[in-house]
Scaffold this motif. Sequence first.
Motif, PDB file in Angstrom:
ATOM      1  N   SER A 190       3.130 -42.408  66.830  1.00 14.23           N
ATOM      2  CA  SER A 190       2.086 -42.530  65.666  1.00 14.23           C
ATOM      3  C   SER A 190       2.843 -43.176  64.609  1.00 14.23           C
ATOM      4  CB  SER A 190       1.797 -40.818  65.347  1.00 14.23           C
ATOM      5  OG  SER A 190       1.351 -40.075  66.637  1.00 14.23           O
ATOM      6  N   THR A 239       5.246 -29.385  68.312  1.00 15.69           N
ATOM      7  CA  THR A 239       4.176 -29.869  68.446  1.00 15.69           C
ATOM      8  C   THR A 239       3.211 -30.011  67.365  1.00 15.69           C
ATOM      9  OG1 THR A 239       4.149 -29.657  70.782  1.00 15.69           O
ATOM     10  CG2 THR A 239       2.012 -30.075  70.110  1.00 15.69           C
ATOM     11  N   HIS A 293      -3.584 -41.545  71.294  1.00 12.27           N
ATOM     12  CA  HIS A 293      -2.377 -40.980  72.013  1.00 12.27           C
ATOM     13  C   HIS A 293      -1.674 -41.885  72.803  1.00 12.27           C
ATOM     14  CE1 HIS A 293      -2.565 -36.823  70.154  1.00 12.27           C
ATOM     15  NE2 HIS A 293      -3.874 -36.827  70.389  1.00 12.27           N
ATOM     16  N   LEU A 339       4.133 -32.338  64.633  1.00 17.53           N
ATOM     17  CA  LEU A 339       3.303 -33.648  65.008  1.00 17.53           C
ATOM     18  C   LEU A 339       1.703 -33.679  64.791  1.00 17.53           C
ATOM     19  CD1 LEU A 339       5.593 -34.567  67.990  1.00 17.53           C
ATOM     20  CD2 LEU A 339       5.486 -35.987  66.114  1.00 17.53           C
ATOM     21  N   ARG A 363      -0.343 -35.895  62.058  1.00 16.86           N
ATOM     22  CA  ARG A 363      -1.300 -36.919  62.410  1.00 16.86           C
ATOM     23  C   ARG A 363      -2.674 -36.679  61.775  1.00 16.86           C
ATOM     24  NH1 ARG A 363       0.228 -35.495  67.985  1.00 16.86           N
ATOM     25  NH2 ARG A 363       1.721 -36.644  68.756  1.00 16.86           N
ATOM     26  N   ASP A 403       6.587 -39.441  70.360  1.00 15.91           N
ATOM     27  CA  ASP A 403       5.896 -38.267  70.796  1.00 15.91           C
ATOM     28  C   ASP A 403       6.946 -37.927  72.141  1.00 15.91           C
ATOM     29  OD1 ASP A 403       4.187 -38.532  69.119  1.00 15.91           O
ATOM     30  OD2 ASP A 403       2.506 -39.023  70.435  1.00 15.91           O
TER      31      ASP A 403
END
Length: 656
Positions: A197, A171, A193, A174, A178, A210
């Motif tokens: 992405s 996480t 979201h 990611l 982002r 995701d």
Amino acid sequence: MSKIRVYELAKMLGLSNKDLMQILEDLGVDVKTHMSSIDAETAQIIEESLGESKAKDKSSDVKGKDKKTVNVPPGSSVSDVAKLLGIKPADAVKALLEAGKMIPAGAAVNKEILDILSEVFDTEFVVADSAQKEQEKGKVEPQRKKQPEGKNLQPRAPIVTVMGHVDHGKTSLLDYVRKTKVTEREAGGITQHIGASTLEYNGRKIVFLDTPGHEAFTSMRARGAQVTDIVILVVAADDGVMPQTVEALNHAKASGVPIVVAVNKIDKPEARPDRVRQQLSEHGLIPEEWGGDTIFVDISAKTGVGIDQLLEMVLLVADMNELKADPTVDPRGVIIEAKLDRGKGPVATVIVQEGTLKVGNILVSESSWGKVRAMIDDRGHNLKEAGPSTPVEILGFNDVPSPGETFKVVGSEKEARALIDQIKQEEKAAASKTERHMTLEELYGKMAEGETPTLRLVLKCDVQGSLEALKGSLRKLETEEVEIQFIHEGVGRISESDVMLASASDAIIIGFNVRPDSKAKKLAEAEGIQIRLYDVIYDLIDDVKSALEGMLAPTLKEKTLGQAEIRAVFKVPKVGKVAGCYVLEGVIRRNAKVRLIRDGIVIWNGSLDTLKRFKDDVREVAAGYECGMSFTNFQDFNEGDIVEAYEIVEEKRTLE
């Protein structure tokens, strides 16, 4: 001698990886991928050669106007023209490269190519008019020839899934990507979201999914939806390889998707990235710096160290796999996420895999249909169309579809409704028929002709010692004809994740001193996955051995049934010759194969037409009894001939 990687040299020289690979190939330098290394001397030669080409190009402006003339035959290649000029093909390729044209030595020349070479090498080329016109046609659309059935393939963005153990930084990675790579392009940009992405790196797009874990990844694959192009396996440098790391790795390997390893948390004092490399090499991921083919990148998702290199490696892997799609065909794709929004109604995030999806298109998935009312990207922008490798949130479905379902575009709402009705009817018909996957008992029946049969296993044990012992014992059962493939092995209960992996890989689950939890048991029943449970190691090995022996092609063997002597020959009207026989040994059966032997030599092979005791047809006659027999399409027999009855039987082979 110091070395440099191809991609690093390409960056230094301002070339693309493919351009540099082509130059190296023309120079006779053997490189396999962008990750290959070349020595510093070769790199210097390439750099100097390109520098000379630039200097030559600049000096051409101040050269005299007396150009030599060269006649170019129709259909000549770059290599042919180079020979006419008295230069190496590589020099011609380099000159074209400096002019911004990546053209290999074997390509046919056209006016544009000749104009460039004319300037660089101070030469005037003369080409026949007809040939010139054909070459000018080639200049307009050199690589735009539309192939039949919509095969207008174009490069597309790679779709990436991040996997790994809990708390190893999936996480965080990611989130960092982002925040720094998605929203940095727009002041005040807000990430929407939607389950995926899209970011840009070095002018190219990368799509990150995701997914919450490898279970979702494999669940989609089990439904036939192969969305991911590249897997980033995140492993914490301070923690090393953990059980979920191995699970994620096995899920990725089973899918056949390329893996890039991100060794995270290298900013921590206790980080040991080399230990991670060693541990993963034991699971088949050999780092390329150790002579393997797996890319490892040391990163910190917290500070951003190594993130740029990781993204660069992702693009390199994408280049090696030449990801392409056709934006002109009918749109198709996969549902990534779906939900029911109180204000918007059913909302689904989809990845377009081929074609171009547009607002107003009518979609049909496996459980719902709808007309695209709006498409929203991951930055909240409304789109009118979305091409290959584009994730978008769609409004307009009549019901909430399930993740992993595929969708396609149809021509009308009527057609969409008809397709959904048809799917529902098929589901009803199949409701009582659970999809059958491989079982130990069915292995031989499922063996593909001409292929080496493979027994795929998910092996779970109570302790590591049992796991290693069992795996070693089962490996010894393999032969050149039968193979065992361990899709996944681990310690602990049989979980839903194990069942999903077995379903996606058509594998059998074997448990030793472990049991499935209730969810795994229900899922296995629903998916038709066989779970074999054992508490005696020898029973387990014997069962697998029996299954593998069933997979071995049987040996065909002849079995002699009996012999009879022809003691008289009778001629029967409308029937022909009949042999009066006495059974010497064994038994003569009506349905057996027979051969006639005269003086120890076989004179005929075939089958019986009739077998009689007196006037009655019989199935068999035993030794010591007389009988009459005739043969199918054969009457050239004599008194004293021996009739031998036999049958061909399949003899089951066993593992030595």
